[in-house]
Scaffold this motif. Structure first.
Motif, short mmCIF file in Angstrom:
data_model
loop_
_atom_site.label_atom_id
_atom_site.label_comp_id
_atom_site.label_asym_id
_atom_site.label_seq_id
_atom_site.Cartn_x
_atom_site.Cartn_y
_atom_site.Cartn_z
N GLU A 405 -69.81 59.84 49.38
CA GLU A 405 -68.65 60.57 49.24
C GLU A 405 -67.41 60.03 48.72
N ASN A 406 -67.35 58.61 48.90
CA ASN A 406 -66.17 57.81 48.41
C ASN A 406 -66.23 58.06 46.88
N VAL A 407 -67.25 57.93 46.15
CA VAL A 407 -67.54 57.81 44.64
C VAL A 407 -67.12 59.48 44.46
N THR A 408 -67.57 60.25 45.02
CA THR A 408 -67.01 61.62 44.63
C THR A 408 -65.73 62.11 45.04
N THR A 409 -64.93 61.70 46.04
CA THR A 409 -63.50 62.03 46.25
C THR A 409 -62.87 61.29 45.08
N ALA A 410 -63.08 60.11 44.70
CA ALA A 410 -62.41 59.26 43.82
C ALA A 410 -62.70 60.04 42.26
N PHE A 411 -63.77 60.49 41.80
CA PHE A 411 -64.16 61.24 40.65
C PHE A 411 -63.28 62.63 40.73
N ARG A 412 -63.36 63.40 41.94
CA ARG A 412 -62.53 64.60 41.95
C ARG A 412 -60.98 64.40 41.85
N ASP A 413 -60.53 63.29 42.36
CA ASP A 413 -59.08 62.83 41.99
C ASP A 413 -58.84 62.98 40.47
N LYS A 414 -59.85 62.22 39.82
CA LYS A 414 -59.63 62.00 38.48
C LYS A 414 -59.76 63.35 37.47
N MET A 415 -60.61 64.30 37.98
CA MET A 415 -60.64 65.49 37.56
C MET A 415 -59.30 66.32 37.67
N ALA A 416 -58.98 66.27 38.95
CA ALA A 416 -57.87 66.79 39.42
C ALA A 416 -56.34 66.45 38.39
N MET A 417 -56.46 65.00 38.06
CA MET A 417 -55.15 64.68 37.30
C MET A 417 -55.48 65.02 35.80
N GLN A 418 -56.61 65.00 35.58
CA GLN A 418 -56.78 65.63 34.13
C GLN A 418 -56.35 67.01 34.04
#
Length: 750
Positions: A405-418
């Motif tokens: 879950e932690n990895v997925t959350t960080a990944f989605r944050d990166k996608m949102a920034m992009q």
């Protein structure tokens, strides 16, 4: 060990595996059965705990307290050597055998003879199976072969999860989070679900009771396989010689007596037909890894592919497994051809391959489709199951399978920034890439498919700086017709709606081999018979493509660029071919382009030192950054050990680019830079500061590059570069990054 004894042993193993025991108890029972059946004092099972560490997980005969305590590195001791080499070791005097390591906690010093065989499944190393005896004796070929058959069954049982559970020796497979580090082939990030290109055939019945029935099943499947190959050959024209040769190789293997005899022998030992095929497939993959000859590796790959087809026939688990493609599919495969990838099209969110290369067909198609792609993700296709959640970071070359879950959350944050950044870039779509000092840089896009062309509007590209024409040749089983190519090129020009499209002529060879052309075995294909060298030697192909381009233009302006030109004469000859075809079309009464621009890709350092006449004769020149950089630094861009050592912002390379800019400026010849580096904002600023005024890149990069160019003064950038050069720096990256940081901080304050 005779066939009947082998079948009895496998029968006892099947009974043990059917018992409702925990994983550790089942492993312990198996070692006892093997030792008793083979009349040895010791049987031990070592399994991999990680990629480099083997652990003693069960034993009959060694000290029980050593279980889960004794560990060996890959290559350490006789057990480690078996695992590393993927080959049996059979010795009557283990202590005096090279590589022997004494492990006092096991109490094995009283045993002289040693036989160890790898436990493996389709190239995946799982562990080592060992038997030992006090008597100093060499185990017979039959005993070695019998133990290999047992190891094969253990590998299948491991895959099916037979050794997990309470007190388990192994953790559950295909359930835990896993991270894979690969190579960036196409940037971008994606979240989705695994879609396996070739779902693994799971052998659920490795042990069989009736050898005759299994042999009949095998032979029936082989007949079906032979029939399908014959049907394919019937549908191929006699003229398609190279494609027929590929199928002839398949037919030869399908009729190979040795291949069939070995599988029948495995069945006689007690394996099912499926397990016998898979055992031979594992052997082929092992041989593939150790064969240096490229031609032989290719033939073994053919045998591997044939075994896959045979397994699907036997098991009924064809490519169509009945599973529905998930939403947001991310393709996972060992490798894939361009035609197969094009069939998936834009349905895919991402692609991850275990093999591939940064210049391969799949990469070209993935770039054309703007799909994130990671290659060299070893082991992923074995570990992944259809529908598994997966994250692909094409910017870093990292893949997260079944992420936490932690990895997925960080990944989605990166996608949102992009995504937010892309929204900002959309506001710049209609504005020029004009720096604060007034310099204007033309930004165009790279393309290779009709599907790319809608990006012209969305990205704000001023045109197509590179249209790769080889994809239409690579994705077909035979040579495309001139009329079909002309129609495609016409649609590309129509979709560009008056914007300039630069068509690069056929760039094949090296790792881009046409499926219908005989592969030429070259020691260094990147420096071999490829691109313009190949088409000048086969003028029929060149003329056909040039005719298609001329007819597609239908009176409109036409821009054609020849790839991989190394010397003036090559360009002069190719240019003459194009002008001859224009004149021929005119004589035939066809419409000819109102204007023809003929350019060259500068990808070899030699062309930068060509005579003045070359620069005067070329209507435009495009630096092919990817190839030029690898040849300039003598660093193969497929080789991870060396390709990252050399920076585009290296002082030597930037100075070389500056010299090319000066020669083009003197001749009045327009110059552009095409390649991955053109789409990286910091590199783009530096190239523009050196005088390059046209950059061609993937559509998604145009926004970020334009945004940064509009916020900087290129004269100041050049000053930072010159200061770094004067200081004797090897690369100007740090100096330019520091300067950019100051500029952007000042912008925020203002």
């Amino acid at each position: 060990m005779a066939d009947s004894q082998s079948r009895k042993l496998l029968g006892r193993l099947r009974e043990a595996l059917a018992e409702s025991s925990a994983g550790q108890a089942r492993l312990d029972r198996i070692t006892t059965i093997i030792a008793t059946s083979m009349h040895t004092e010791v049987c031990s099972i070592y399994l991999f705990r990680d990629a480099d560490t083997l652990e003693l997980c069960a034993t009959e005969g060694l000290r029980p307290e050593a279980v889960h305590k004794t560990r060996l590195r890959l290559g350490e001791g006789l057990v480690g050597r078996v695992a590393r080499k993927n080959r049996p070791i059979n010795t009557a005097d283990a202590p005096s055998t090279r590589g022997f390591r004494y492990m006092p906690e096991t109490g094995e010093e009283i045993y002289s003879s040693f036989l160890g065989v790898p436990i493996q499944r389709l190239g995946e190393r799982l562990g080592v199976l060992v038997v030992q005896s006090k008597e100093a004796r060499q185990y017979s070929d039959d005993e070695v072969y019998g133990l290999e058959v047992v190891a094969m069954v253990l590998a299948e049982m491991t895959e099916l999860g037979a050794f997990i559970g309470e007190g388990a020796a192994l953790s559950a497979r295909h359930q835990n989070p896993a991270m894979f580090k690969g190579t960036v082939a196409q940037e971008g990030i994606a979240e989705g679900r695994v879609w396996l290109h070739e779902p693994r055939v799971v052998v659920t019945n490795p042990i069989a009771d009736d050898p005759e029935a299994e042999t009949e099943r095998l032979m029936a499947a082989i007949e079906t396989l032979r029939g399908s190959i014959d049907d394919q050959m019937t549908g191929i024209a006699l003229a398609e010689k190279d494609q027929r040769e590929v199928l002839e190789t398949y037919r030869m293997f399908a009729h190979s007596r040795g291949w069939i005899r070995r599988m029948c022998a495995d069945i006689a030992r007690g394996l099912s037909a499926e397990a016998a095929v898979e055992k031979e497939q594992s052997s082929a993959r092992n041989r593939m890894e150790s064969v240096p000859d490229a031609y032989m590796r290719e033939r073994l790959q053919d045998l591997d592919d044939l075994a896959n087809r045979l397994l699907r026939i036997l098991s009924g688990q064809g490519n169509d497994t009945g599973a529905a493609m998930p939403d947001r599919p991310i393709l996972v495969a060992r490798n894939i051809g361009p035609g197969e990838l094009l069939e998936y099209g834009r349905k895919l969110r991402g692609i991850v391959l275990e093999q591939g290369s940064v210049g391969s067909h799949a990469v070209i198609v993935a770039r054309a489709l703007a799909i994130p792609l990671v290659i060299h993700a070893d082991g992923l296709a074995t570990e992944a199951l259809n529908g598994d959640p997966i994250l692909v970071d094409g910017d870093q070359g990292i893949v997260h399978l079944r992420p936490s879950e932690n990895v997925t959350t960080a990944f989605r944050d990166k996608m949102a920034m992009q995504a937010k950044a892309q929204e900002r870039y959309a506001d710049l779509r209609g504005l020029p890439a004009q720096s604060l000092c007034g310099a204007v840089v033309s930004l165009t896009m790279n393309a290779g498919l009709m599907a790319d062309l809608p990006s012209l509007e969305g990205s704000g590209a001023e045109g197509v700086g590179l249209f790769r024409t080889e994809l239409q040749f690579l994705a077909r089983p035979n040579v495309p017709k001139r009329g079909d190519l002309a129609a495609l090129y016409a649609r590309v020009m129509d979709a560009a709606n008056g914007r300039r499209v630069v068509f690069r002529t056929l760039d094949i060879g090296s790792d881009k081999v046409l499926p219908y052309m005989r592969r030429v075995d070259e020691p260094n294909p990147a420096l071999g018979w490829r691109a313009i060298r190949l088409t000048l030697d086969k003028p029929g192909i060149m003329r056909m493509q040039l005719q298609a381009l001329i007819r597609a233009a239908a009176g409109r302006p036409l821009s054609v660029m020849f790839p991989f030109v190394a010397q003036f004469d090559e360009f002069r000859e190719a240019r003459a071919h194009l002008l001859d075809e224009v004149e021929r079309e005119r004589r035939l009464g066809h419409k000819v382009p109102e204007k023809v621009e003929i350019g060259a890709m500068l990808e070899t350092p030699s062309l930068a030192f060509a005579p003045e006449q070359f620069f005067a004769l070329a209507d435009f020149i495009s630096i092919g950054g990817n190839d030029l950089k690898q040849f300039f630094f003598a660093a193969d861009r497929e080789n991870e050990r060396v390709r990252r050592r050399y920076d585009t912002l290296n002082v030597s390379f930037l100075t070389f680019v500056e010299q090319i800019v000066a020669r083009c400026r003197e001749a009045g010849t327009p110059l552009s830079f095409c390649g991955e580096d053109a789409g990286r904002p910091v590199e783009a600023v530096c190239l523009a500061a050196m005088g390059v005024r046209a950059l061609s890149m993937r559509p998604a990069s145009i926004g970020p590059v334009k945004s940064l160019l509009r916020r900087v003064n290129l004269e100041d950038a050049r000053a930072a570069i010159d200061a770094s050069r004067a200081a004797g720096d090897q690369s100007v990256r740090r100096a330019v990054t520091d300067w950019l940081g100051n500029v952007l901080r000042a912008e925020q304050v203002a």
